[in-house]
Design an enzyme around this catalytic site. Structure first.
Site, PDB file in Angstrom:
ATOM      1  CG  ASP A   1      16.719 -74.566 -83.555  1.00 16.14           C
ATOM      2  OD1 ASP A   1      17.905 -74.945 -83.539  1.00 16.14           O
ATOM      3  OD2 ASP A   1      16.275 -73.783 -84.415  1.00 16.14           O
ATOM      4  CB  SER A   2      20.120 -79.064 -82.200  1.00 19.95           C
ATOM      5  OG  SER A   2      20.517 -78.581 -80.923  1.00 19.95           O
TER       6      SER A   2
ATOM      7  CE  LYS B   1      21.779 -70.480 -81.456  1.00 17.91           C
ATOM      8  NZ  LYS B   1      21.303 -70.638 -82.866  1.00 17.91           N
TER       9      LYS B   1
ATOM     10  CD  GLU C   1      19.106 -70.906 -87.488  1.00 13.91           C
ATOM     11  OE1 GLU C   1      18.777 -70.885 -88.694  1.00 13.91           O
ATOM     12  OE2 GLU C   1      19.182 -71.963 -86.828  1.00 13.91           O
TER      13      GLU C   1
ATOM     14  CG  ASP D   1      18.565 -71.933 -80.885  1.00  6.24           C
ATOM     15  OD1 ASP D   1      19.234 -70.886 -80.912  1.00  6.24           O
ATOM     16  OD2 ASP D   1      18.993 -73.023 -81.325  1.00  6.24           O
TER      17      ASP D   1
ATOM     18  CD  GLU E   1      25.551 -74.683 -87.488  1.00  4.31           C
ATOM     19  OE1 GLU E   1      25.330 -75.898 -87.648  1.00  4.31           O
ATOM     20  OE2 GLU E   1      24.743 -73.905 -86.949  1.00  4.31           O
TER      21      GLU E   1
END
Length: 289
Positions: free
Chosen positions: A66-67, A135, A137, A105, A204
């Site tokens: 999602d970056s 993925k 978080e 993501d 991270e």
């Protein structure tokens, strides 16, 4: 399946399938044996078909992160990223790769409400992109969701430590785990996500000693970013690694300076256009008569 096929007769990319099987979640999980991974796992981000083609031979995993909100769309954070963005770019990366496992993501707001919400959106991602994993978080709070997805056939990558989607709660992007209480929480988060069934975990922006401790404490591969060389693998944002931005995080090593090289190429092109030196006979069409 035609959604994921490129017409090689008209596509500039003209990809050619490479013989061999694509990496799978069980195969990557199996890389860690008795607490260690003999050969570290290589992971990079990809957001486009062409970049996926270039990275695929060298990586075990490609992450459609999602970056892309910041890298592709110029957004201030990952929070505004939508499910539609992730699906569109995920499908492009799958089309451009043959070897690496492609993970996508789950964007902010697409999985936190309930395990049922997460399954609906994760299954949409897999259907629309052809990717092999998602993925998400979060630590212990997300463990029931991870377990729910895995039990229903969706491979999951966990993500603990510095979690960019929680930047408003964390108060910034600084390294995590400096305080003993936070260190214990992040370690507990990793263990809980491991127990919930994630096949690997991204760690991270944590202190090196904490990353080492997590790597030793969990049974699945740990992929570090701003963590430790002792992790079971590493991931970076490809555009940072290639030097496409003036500012990069402290934990990034620049392997090239493409921003300068692209600028120089554009400058050379502009000068030739303005002096009418381009196009030449080599780039124009003339009558054969």
């Amino acid at each position: 399946m035609s959604t994921f096929t490129i017409d090689t007769a008209t596509s500039r990319a003209t990809p050619s399938p490479v013989p061999g099987k694509r990496m799978t979640a069980p195969a990557l999980r199996a890389r860690k044996v008795d607490g260690s991974t003999a050969e570290p796992i290589v992971m990079l981000t990809a957001y486009t078909m062409r970049m996926a083609q270039l990275l695929d031979p060298h990586c075990e995993m490609l992450l459609v992160g999602d970056s892309l909100g910041q890298v592709i769309y110029g957004l201030p954070s990952t929070i505004p990223v939508t499910l539609e963005m992730m699906c569109a770019h995920g499908a492009a990366v799958v089309r451009g790769s043959w070897h690496a496992l492609v993970a996508v993501d789950m964007p902010f707001g697409s999985y936190e409400q309930s395990p049922e919400q997460a399954f609906a959106n994760a299954s949409r991602i897999l259907k629309e992109t052809g990717c092999a994993a998602v993925k998400l978080e979060g630590g212990a709070a997300m463990a029931p969701t991870v377990e729910f997805l895995v039990q229903r056939g969706i491979p999951v990558i966990g993500h603990v430590g510095l979690t960019p989607q929680a930047v408003n709660t964390l108060g910034g992007y600084g390294a995590r785990g400096r305080q003993e209480q936070e260190k214990r929480k992040i370690l507990f988060d990793a263990r809980t996500i491991d127990a919930a069934g994630a096949f690997c975990i991204v760690v991270e922006g944590v202190l090196e000693e904490l990353a080492d401790e997590i790597t030793s404490a969990v049974s699945v591969p740990v992929i570090g970013i701003g963590a430790s060389a002792n992790c079971d693998g590493q991931v970076l944002v490809t555009d940072d690694m290639l030097g496409l931005f003036e500012r990069t995080p402290r934990f990034v090593k620049r392997y090239d300076d493409l921003a300068t090289r692209i600028g120089e190429a554009a400058q050379a092109y502009a000068e030739e256009v303005r002096r009418r030196r381009f196009p030449t006979a080599d780039q124009t069409y003339r009558s054969k008569a």
